[in-house]
Scaffold this active site. Structure first.
Site, PDB file in Angstrom:
ATOM      1  CG  HIS A 136      -1.842  -1.201   1.149  1.00 20.79           C
ATOM      2  ND1 HIS A 136      -2.861  -1.282   0.211  1.00 20.79           N
ATOM      3  CD2 HIS A 136      -1.788  -2.489   1.772  1.00 20.79           C
ATOM      4  CE1 HIS A 136      -3.506  -2.310   0.410  1.00 20.79           C
ATOM      5  NE2 HIS A 136      -3.014  -3.130   1.416  1.00 20.79           N
ATOM      6  CG  ASP A 169      -5.255  -9.919   0.500  1.00 18.67           C
ATOM      7  OD1 ASP A 169      -5.268  -9.798   1.945  1.00 18.67           O
ATOM      8  OD2 ASP A 169      -5.413  -9.204  -0.262  1.00 18.67           O
TER       9      ASP A 169
END
EC number: 3.5.1.25
Length: 389
Positions: free
Chosen positions: A195, A273
């Site tokens: 991120h 994930d």
């Protein structure tokens, strides 16, 4: 309990072998032999089947309707039971950017569940995904909680977890990141980049300080450009860095998966994930504080962004096996040995090798799971082999 497993095929680190007998000694793998050395040995007969090492999911948020961020030990137990049925024997319960209070509750819940004793897949620690990120590539992380890396916050969370935080992700462009990375490595915590809008040069500097994993490559990061390699370029170019991939066909195109496999080889590690909708029907679910819609098994935020996955790790193995056209033992290692290596746990986990924990999966010719064993003990998830004495 000492015994032999008889099977037609065994998936090893660098080859396949069989038919043969695999010795299990006190929960550890022994030698693979043409015949048992003891004529009175107990044999579990899986003739016609394949034995593979247990899978290791180092990045999983939830599944079966539960999430690590529930802050409830029962959710960790349920997740453990859920994923072992698909061949996962080890995992890292993974947090999400949230309030410090929520993170404290979540890591405490993992600790409680582990101390109570997990019935299925065993936790090898906690993956702290956030809150040290930047907004541009936030994905399904809540930017209201983003912070610069703060050792005091980490230290308190680590204390509450009982020292279980084994992996952490951050954006290396945030203030204080390099010193924080260095400290994490000193404490034995693997550092991933995620991120992030960092430049390739910034990522290279982070790697020099000890960062070693690029989290869900291509997703939640600056992409590859011929004038600025970005985070993706740094991850592909750094020979010693591990790169996570979500091989569900939605997060990364199959042809790109093949490209990454050709470059990274055993430094590529498969993750799911997976969020709480994994294994559940289409509908509305929560990921942290965000409402997520799952349609045809794909989870998205209200804006249409992907929000984690609903992937089973074994399906990621199957996908890379076909997409990258690599042997099954190689694709399997991307989800067993490579994850263990990325955390420094490969001396005891991740492959069928003498002295390692006897975690294994029994597969039929169509790669359906018949049963799973952890530390040599079968988990009751399918039909049993024929026991001979």
């Amino acid at each position: 309990m000492n015994y032999y497993v008889k099977a037609d095929r065994f998936l090893l680190e660098d080859m396949e072998t069989g038919p043969a007998y695999l010795q299990i000694i006190n929960g550890k793998f022994g030698l693979i032999r043409d015949f048992p050395s003891d004529e009175d040995a107990k044999i579990i007969d899986w003739s016609g089947y394949t034995i593979a090492p247990g899978l290791f999911d180092t990045h999983i948020h939830g599944g079966d309707g539960v999430d690590v961020m529930d802050g409830d030990a029962n959710s960790i137990h349920q997740l453990s039971d859920h994923i072992v049925a698909s061949g996962v024997t080890r995992f890292l319960p993974t947090t999400l950017t949230s309030s410090i209070e929520d993170l404290e509750n979540s890591v405490g819940a993992v600790r409680q569940a582990v101390e109570e004793g997990l019935r299925g897949a065993q936790s090898e620690g906690v993956f702290l995904e956030g809150p040290f990120f930047t907004e541009k590539y936030k994905g399904a992380q809540n930017p209201a909680y983003f912070l610069d890396p703060d050792y005091n916050i980490f230290s308190k969370l680590q204390d509450l977890s009982g020292g279980m935080i084994r992996k952490i992700a951050l954006a290396p462009e945030r203030a204080g990141s390099l010193e924080f990375i260095q400290q994490m490595v000193k404490e034995g915590v693997a550092v991933g980049l995620a991120h992030t809008d960092a430049s390739s040069a910034c990522c290279q500097k982070a790697h020099a300080y000890g960062a070693s994993i690029y989290v869900h490559l291509f997703n939640g990061m600056k992409g590859l450009h011929h004038r600025e390699p970005g985070v993706v370029g740094a991850g592909l170019n750094e020979k010693e860095a591990f790169t996570e991939l979500i091989c569900d066909g939605h997060h990364v195109h199959p042809e790109v998966v093949g490209l990454v496999e050709n470059i990274k080889k055993d430094k590529l590690l498969l993750i799911t994930d997976c969020m709480r909708a994994g294994g559940k029907p289409d509908g509305t679910y929560m990921l942290g504080e965000f409402e997520i819609q799952m349609e045809d098994g794909v989870a998205r935020t209200e804006s249409g962004s992907l929000a984690g996955s609903t992937l089973r790790l074994i399906d990621g193995v199957k996908n890379i096996h076909y997409w990258a056209n690599i042997p099954l033992h190689e694709s399997w290692q991307r989800a067993s040995l490579s994850p263990a290596k990325s955390l420094g746990l490969h001396e005891n986990l991740g492959s069928i090798e003498e002295g390692k924990a006897a975690d294994f999966v029994v597969l039929d010719k169509d790669m359906n799971i018949k049963t799973v064993a952890i530390n040599g003990v079968e988990i009751d998830k399918g039909e049993k082999g024929n026991v001979q004495t």
